[in-house]
Design a protein around this motif. Structure first.
Motif, PDB file in Angstrom:
ATOM      1  N   UNK A  47       3.772   5.775  -9.064  1.00  0.00           N
ATOM      2  CA  UNK A  47       4.631   5.705  -9.267  1.00  0.00           C
ATOM      3  C   UNK A  47       4.772   3.788  -8.908  1.00  0.00           C
ATOM      4  N   UNK A  48       5.491   3.093  -9.174  1.00  0.00           N
ATOM      5  CA  UNK A  48       5.510   1.839  -9.478  1.00  0.00           C
ATOM      6  C   UNK A  48       5.077   1.163  -7.805  1.00  0.00           C
ATOM      7  N   UNK A  49       4.309   0.049  -7.897  1.00  0.00           N
ATOM      8  CA  UNK A  49       4.710  -0.350  -6.509  1.00  0.00           C
ATOM      9  C   UNK A  49       6.087  -1.043  -6.556  1.00  0.00           C
ATOM     10  N   UNK A  50       6.289  -1.319  -4.766  1.00  0.00           N
ATOM     11  CA  UNK A  50       7.481  -2.506  -4.939  1.00  0.00           C
ATOM     12  C   UNK A  50       7.286  -3.752  -4.860  1.00  0.00           C
ATOM     13  N   UNK A  99      -3.610   6.183   3.471  1.00  0.00           N
ATOM     14  CA  UNK A  99      -3.302   5.141   3.005  1.00  0.00           C
ATOM     15  C   UNK A  99      -4.025   4.639   2.199  1.00  0.00           C
ATOM     16  N   UNK A 100      -3.465   4.318   0.841  1.00  0.00           N
ATOM     17  CA  UNK A 100      -4.177   3.961  -0.905  1.00  0.00           C
ATOM     18  C   UNK A 100      -3.558   2.585  -1.425  1.00  0.00           C
ATOM     19  N   UNK A 101      -4.534   1.620  -1.897  1.00  0.00           N
ATOM     20  CA  UNK A 101      -4.224   0.635  -3.051  1.00  0.00           C
ATOM     21  C   UNK A 101      -3.835   1.028  -4.190  1.00  0.00           C
ATOM     22  N   UNK A 102      -2.721   0.054  -4.444  1.00  0.00           N
ATOM     23  CA  UNK A 102      -2.338   0.426  -5.802  1.00  0.00           C
ATOM     24  C   UNK A 102      -2.911  -0.077  -6.822  1.00  0.00           C
ATOM     25  N   UNK A 103      -3.195   0.102  -7.603  1.00  0.00           N
ATOM     26  CA  UNK A 103      -3.578  -0.851  -9.137  1.00  0.00           C
ATOM     27  C   UNK A 103      -5.282   0.365  -9.225  1.00  0.00           C
ATOM     28  N   UNK A 104      -5.793  -0.058  -8.289  1.00  0.00           N
ATOM     29  CA  UNK A 104      -7.656   0.263  -8.003  1.00  0.00           C
ATOM     30  C   UNK A 104      -7.719   2.113  -7.552  1.00  0.00           C
ATOM     31  N   UNK A 118       0.514  -1.379  -0.336  1.00  0.00           N
ATOM     32  CA  UNK A 118       0.144  -0.182  -0.142  1.00  0.00           C
ATOM     33  C   UNK A 118       0.611   1.199   0.119  1.00  0.00           C
ATOM     34  N   UNK A 119       0.383   1.901  -0.361  1.00  0.00           N
ATOM     35  CA  UNK A 119       1.218   3.679  -0.907  1.00  0.00           C
ATOM     36  C   UNK A 119       0.688   4.304   0.429  1.00  0.00           C
ATOM     37  N   UNK A 120       1.461   5.618   0.739  1.00  0.00           N
ATOM     38  CA  UNK A 120       1.429   6.565   1.860  1.00  0.00           C
ATOM     39  C   UNK A 120       1.397   8.104   1.459  1.00  0.00           C
ATOM     40  N   UNK A 121       0.788   8.809   2.013  1.00  0.00           N
ATOM     41  CA  UNK A 121       0.306   9.663   1.906  1.00  0.00           C
ATOM     42  C   UNK A 121       0.446  10.924   3.055  1.00  0.00           C
TER      43      UNK A 121
END
Length: 482
Positions: free
Chosen positions: A466-469, A401-406, A375-378
């Motif tokens: 950005x590309x997810x890890x 927190x957000x979900x990559x892709x969606x 997950x990504x963080x802002x």
């Protein structure tokens, strides 16, 4: 022995029990509500309402102290402890009165006073001469504050939060043990009302926060105002004249003990579900390690039985909105048993009314970290946020927190100004399964604290582009024979 026949028996008349009673009765069923203590609910008597009354008084005192920062000099502050506690207790009694009026309006034949215990899954005994035979039962017996027996042995000045709201005056000093929601709220309120307060925390937890950066921000902001000692253990509590002697030491081995005197020691380290003494050995239910019946959180049904559970007794989420929802689900399903349906469980939302306020929404940091997906963080700091600086409340941190892709919004943890309101906005967005872009399309006025939320969402949006890890490695299968 007299036997009462009914469709649903509800044990406990707190928030969850009353909600279950109404749901089952609205379904057209004959419901019996059993209570062995005073009516009025934990929230109204000793929980959310009296604590907010104390906090409101503390905020008024704090505003006077902070006024010179705006160029306003109101003069010497004088806190009348007796008047403060008189208002807390009188307004508390008013809130309790509303609940009592509702209970009094219920049909007399629906109410039974006494302690219930199971004699079978569908039978309860109350006292020596009364039995209730029900087609379904809802356990809504609430919880009680925990005070370790070794500490309680020091006498009646070792108290739980329940006792605070019976004070007729403010004490001179209080040691608060526990940095959870109750400890922080009451500890800071008493500190602002002129009581010498020391807050003792065994670890480094702050309220319900799990995100280490938000937790650190909260610890710093709160620690700048009051004496909070993290990683500190209670070595002993004993009587000392009219008060108590508290011995503490750092969690590291070899740390010297610190000895201090206090009027009271307020223990806020947790609450225990009120399930002992219910005769659960006659219920046929599977119990967890705490002795609480195992249940389905979507139906509140215990196993496949005719027994349901709700509120603090379930030991799931000890919050009033959750208790009300659980009670509604349990009552509706008890009324329709054996036809059981999944009920609406709303987005998790928890708020601590400290200053700065603390809020958690949706999936928390640790829950996401334990999951399989990245997950990504802002983030946004409130140190330089416009409206926050205007109010001189510019402390804290929000992480979303957000979900990559969606791009879906997953949750947030926050310490900062107006967190109770920002938390609601985020909870609504989470329950609506909104994406970060959809949230950014919503209107933001100027100047408001919510502009800080927009900054965090913009930061999260950039991270999601950005590309997810790389995927987390899957643990090797260590099953014998592989």
């Amino acid at each position: 022995m007299e036997t009462i026949q009914c469709d649903v028996a509800v044990i406990g008349a707190g928030t969850a029990g009353l909600s279950a009673y109404r749901a089952a009765r609205n379904a057209g069923k004959h419901v019996v509500l059993i209570e062995d203590g005073p009516h009025g609910t934990t929230c109204a008597r000793v929980g959310c309402m009296p604590s907010k009354l104390l906090i409101a008084a503390a905020e008024a005192a704090h505003a006077v102290r902070e006024a010179p920062g705006f160029g306003v000099h109101p003069g010497e502050l004088n806190i009348d402890g007796k008047a403060v506690m008189q208002r807390v207790r009188s307004e508390r009694d008013r809130f309790v009165g509303f609940v009592l009026e509702n209970v009094a309006a219920m049909p007399a034949e629906d109410k039974v006073h006494g302690r219930a215990r199971f004699t079978a899954p569908d039978r309860l005994q109350i006292g020596a001469n009364l039995e209730v035979a029900a087609k379904a039962v809802v356990i809504a017996t609430g919880s009680s504050p925990e005070i370790p027996s070794g500490w309680a042995a020091a006498g009646p000045r070792v108290i739980s939060s329940d006792a605070v709201f019976e004070w007729t005056d403010l004490p001179r000093s209080v040691a608060v043990i526990g940095a959870g929601v109750i400890g922080l709220e009451l500890g800071q309120a008493l500190h602002r009302l002129g009581v010498r307060v020391v807050l003792i925390a065994r670890g480094d937890s702050v309220a319900q926060l799990k995100d280490p950066q938000v937790r650190a921000s909260a610890a710093q902001a709160l620690g700048e105002e009051m004496d909070i000692r993290f990683r500190t253990e209670v070595a002993a509590i004993q009587r000392a004249g009219d008060g108590l002697e508290l011995r503490t030491r750092g969690a590291n081995c070899g740390t010297e003990e610190r000895v201090e005197q206090f009027d009271y020691v307020l223990v806020t380290t947790g609450r225990t579900p009120n399930v002992s003494g219910l005769g659960l050995d006659h219920s046929g239910l599977a119990l967890d390690e705490k002795g609480v019946p195992k249940f389905d959180r979507h139906t509140m049904q215990c196993g496949e039985s005719c027994i349901f559970i709700a509120g603090d007794a379930s030991a799931e989420i000890p919050l009033l909105p959750e208790a009300a929802d659980q009670g509604r689900i349990a009552g509706a399903n008890a009324a329709s048993y054996p036809g059981v349906k999944r009920g609406l469980r709303r987005t998790p939302l928890a708020i601590t009314f400290s200053e700065p306020q603390i809020a958690t929404v949706g999936q928390g940091y640790q829950e996401l970290l334990n999951g399989r997906e990245h997950f990504a963080i802002g983030a946004v700091s409130f140190d330089d946020q416009g409206r926050s600086r205007v109010m001189r409340q510019n402390k804290g941190l929000l992480r979303v927190y957000g979900e990559y892709g969606s791009g879906r919004f997953l949750g947030a943890e926050m310490v900062g100004p107006r967190a109770e309101h920002i938390g609601h906005l985020l909870a609504w967005a989470h329950q609506a399964r909104m994406t970060i872009d959809q949230m950014l399309d919503m209107p933001f006025y100027h100047p408001v604290v919510e502009e800080g939320l927009r900054t965090a969402l913009r930061d999260l949006s950039k991270e999601l582009q950005k590309p997810p890890p790389p995927p987390k490695p899957v643990p090797n299968d260590c099953t014998p024979g592989c």
